[in-house]
Design a protein around this motif. Structure first.
Motif, short mmCIF file in Angstrom:
data_model
loop_
_atom_site.label_atom_id
_atom_site.label_comp_id
_atom_site.label_asym_id
_atom_site.label_seq_id
_atom_site.Cartn_x
_atom_site.Cartn_y
_atom_site.Cartn_z
N GLU A 193 0.84 -1.19 0.00
CA GLU A 193 0.00 0.00 0.00
C GLU A 193 0.87 1.24 0.00
O GLU A 193 2.08 1.16 0.27
N PRO A 194 0.32 2.42 -0.29
CA PRO A 194 1.12 3.65 -0.28
C PRO A 194 1.69 3.94 1.10
O PRO A 194 1.00 3.79 2.12
N LEU A 195 2.93 4.37 1.13
CA LEU A 195 3.59 4.69 2.40
C LEU A 195 2.83 5.78 3.15
O LEU A 195 2.58 5.64 4.35
N ASP A 196 2.48 6.86 2.47
CA ASP A 196 1.85 7.98 3.17
C ASP A 196 0.52 7.58 3.78
O ASP A 196 0.16 8.04 4.87
N ALA A 197 -0.23 6.73 3.10
CA ALA A 197 -1.52 6.29 3.64
C ALA A 197 -1.32 5.50 4.92
O ALA A 197 -2.07 5.66 5.89
N TRP A 216 10.14 -1.07 3.61
CA TRP A 216 10.05 0.09 2.72
C TRP A 216 11.38 0.30 2.00
O TRP A 216 12.43 0.42 2.65
N LEU A 217 11.35 0.31 0.68
CA LEU A 217 12.51 0.66 -0.13
C LEU A 217 12.47 2.17 -0.33
O LEU A 217 11.53 2.69 -0.94
N PRO A 218 13.45 2.91 0.18
CA PRO A 218 13.34 4.38 0.28
C PRO A 218 13.20 5.13 -1.04
O PRO A 218 12.80 6.29 -1.03
N TRP A 219 13.53 4.52 -2.16
CA TRP A 219 13.33 5.22 -3.44
C TRP A 219 11.90 5.05 -3.96
O TRP A 219 11.55 5.58 -5.01
N THR A 220 11.08 4.31 -3.22
CA THR A 220 9.68 4.12 -3.61
C THR A 220 8.76 4.79 -2.61
O THR A 220 9.18 5.20 -1.52
N VAL A 268 21.13 -0.16 -7.85
CA VAL A 268 20.35 -0.88 -6.84
C VAL A 268 18.85 -0.78 -7.12
O VAL A 268 18.16 -1.80 -7.20
N PRO A 269 18.27 0.42 -7.29
CA PRO A 269 16.83 0.49 -7.62
C PRO A 269 16.50 -0.22 -8.93
O PRO A 269 15.45 -0.89 -9.03
#
Length: 447
Positions: A193-197, A216-220, A268-269
């Protein structure tokens, strides 16, 4: 004569102690402590070396407890199991499973020893569960005077609280007794799901599952969410194989990290997006310890900080732009877990429901900057660094973050006035044993 050497599991820290002792019985531990104190040598105990700092190193006597392993007794009526200090958690869980029993909550690493996990504040996840120390009902400890003593809830409350998370500075744990429960199965479910949500409802999310976690992969801007809950349903066919999906993912991270050293920041990404998941996201059910843990063969370096649960979402929001500005990414996702609070003096969860933010990187110098940047952010959110993982905090930083800091220092001064169980790391994070205490040390104690 050439000294024996010892290194941590990750291979990033080591030492050449004056004596490397591998005891198989408590009497050998007692003799080693007495001899060291009489010779003015310091003593540290080590298990499988899964700490990522200098916690276990010493120029004096190093007790490698990995041969001091095994279950001593199972009391089914009391719901307790007593194990030797060097017993790996996975070995204990498999023996309990054969007897229809289990530990109610553990972390992901089955290879870590019981004493090592206890001494550093190890934890699983779930707001109904404090760290591993909350399952301990008594311990046996060899103190600096070379005496083995039992410690339990009927003793001085400061002693009982301190001895369950002590960084090895109060003595050498020889046996640990833990509360156990009837064996049970767990259902693992995954979704994205979206991180912010998720951050908007973080504290609510933390209580929706008995054992929640997120990656959580920080570039996503999305997170992978794990929900683990008890069930009376039987195990899914071939369920034991499912835990190896996490193992394969760690292998992928190791390979991607090596490729990133050659290909630059964007490698990496790019590689991670093309490898994708290594197992379907369908739910499965298995016995508890196989769901909680998975084999971790790839060596890495990790840092974890414990934050007030209510501040964890804000810390992750602050972490996102910092990690993205670095120009380098770790192939390992940021892992977030939670736990109930407790009242132990040096517990990471002391006095508050807790969110744990874990940042893992490959063992390369170019990735260390990621840990430094993350630590700088997390420290601003009342964070307490995991005692067994990488960090740069000192006693001056840590003391104000632990309301019962002085209670622990009183017990440390009482049990080890000469600093027999001190080392460079302990003096850094706890401060040295006060000089006045060393002056009161009994004759023959290490100076």
């Amino acid at each position: 004569m050439q000294r024996s050497t010892w290194r941590t599991w990750s291979g990033t820290v080591g030492c050449a102690p004056a004596q490397l002792v591998r005891p198989t019985g408590e009497d050998e531990i007692v003799q080693a402590v007495r001899a060291a104190a009489g010779s003015g040598l310091t003593v540290r105990a080590a298990g499988t070396g899964h700490s990522f700092n200098r916690l276990a190193t010493t120029p004096g006597v190093l007790l490698d407890l990995t041969s001091y392993s095994g279950v001593v007794a199972v009391d089914r009526a009391a719901g307790e199991v007593t194990v030797r200090a060097g017993t790996p958690i996975g070995v204990l869980c498999r023996e309990l499973d054969r007897q229809g029993l289990a530990l109610e909550n553990i972390g992901t690493l089955a290879e870590q020893t019981v004493a090592g996990a206890l001494s550093t504040g190890n934890h699983g996840t779930g707001l109904a569960h404090p760290p591993l120390s909350g399952q301990v009902t008594r311990v046996r400890l060899v103190t600096a005077d070379g005496v083995a003593r039992d410690v339990g809830p009927g003793d001085d409350p400061d002693l009982w609280g301190s001895v369950r998370t002590a960084l090895g500075t109060l003595g050498v744990l020889t046996t640990v007794t833990l509360r156990c429960v009837p064996a049970f199965n767990l259902r693992l479910r995954l979704h994205s799901e979206p991180l912010d949500a998720l951050l908007e409802r973080f504290t609510h999310w933390a209580g929706q599952s008995e054992h929640p976690s997120l990656n959580w992969l920080p570039w996503t801007d999305r997170v992978s969410v794990r929900s683990i809950d008890r069930t009376d349903e039987p195990a899914t066919p071939r369920a034991p194989l499912r835990r190896y999906a996490s193992t394969l993912d760690e292998v992928r991270c190791g390979i991607t990290g090596q490729a990133g050293r050659v290909g630059g920041a964007g490698t990496v990404p790019w590689l991670t997006s093309r490898v994708g998941g290594l197992w379907p996201d369908s739910p499965y059910i298995d016995t508890s310890h196989r769901v909680f843990t998975f084999p971790q063969p790839v060596r890495f370096l990790a840092m974890e900080h414990a934050l007030p649960l209510a501040r964890t979402a804000d810390a992750l929001r602050a972490l996102r732009p910092v990690l993205r500005r670095l120009g380098a990414y770790s192939p390992y996702s940021v892992l977030v877990r939670v736990s109930a609070g407790d009242d132990l003096p040096l517990s990471l969860a002391h006095g508050r429901d807790t969110g744990y933010v874990n940042v893992t990187v490959p063992r390369t110098a170019g990735q260390i900057e990621i840990l430094r940047a993350a630590e700088h952010v997390l420290r601003e959110y009342e964070a307490r660094p995991h005692w067994g993982k990488a960090h740069t905090a000192t006693a001056e930083v840590l003391a104000p973050r632990y309301p019962r800091w002085k209670d622990f220092q009183r017990i440390r001064t009482l049990l080890d006035p000469a600093g027999v169980f001190s080392n460079e790391y302990a003096d850094k994070v706890l401060g040295p044993v006060p000089a006045t205490a060393r002056d009161r040390a009994p004759a023959g104690a290490a100076q």
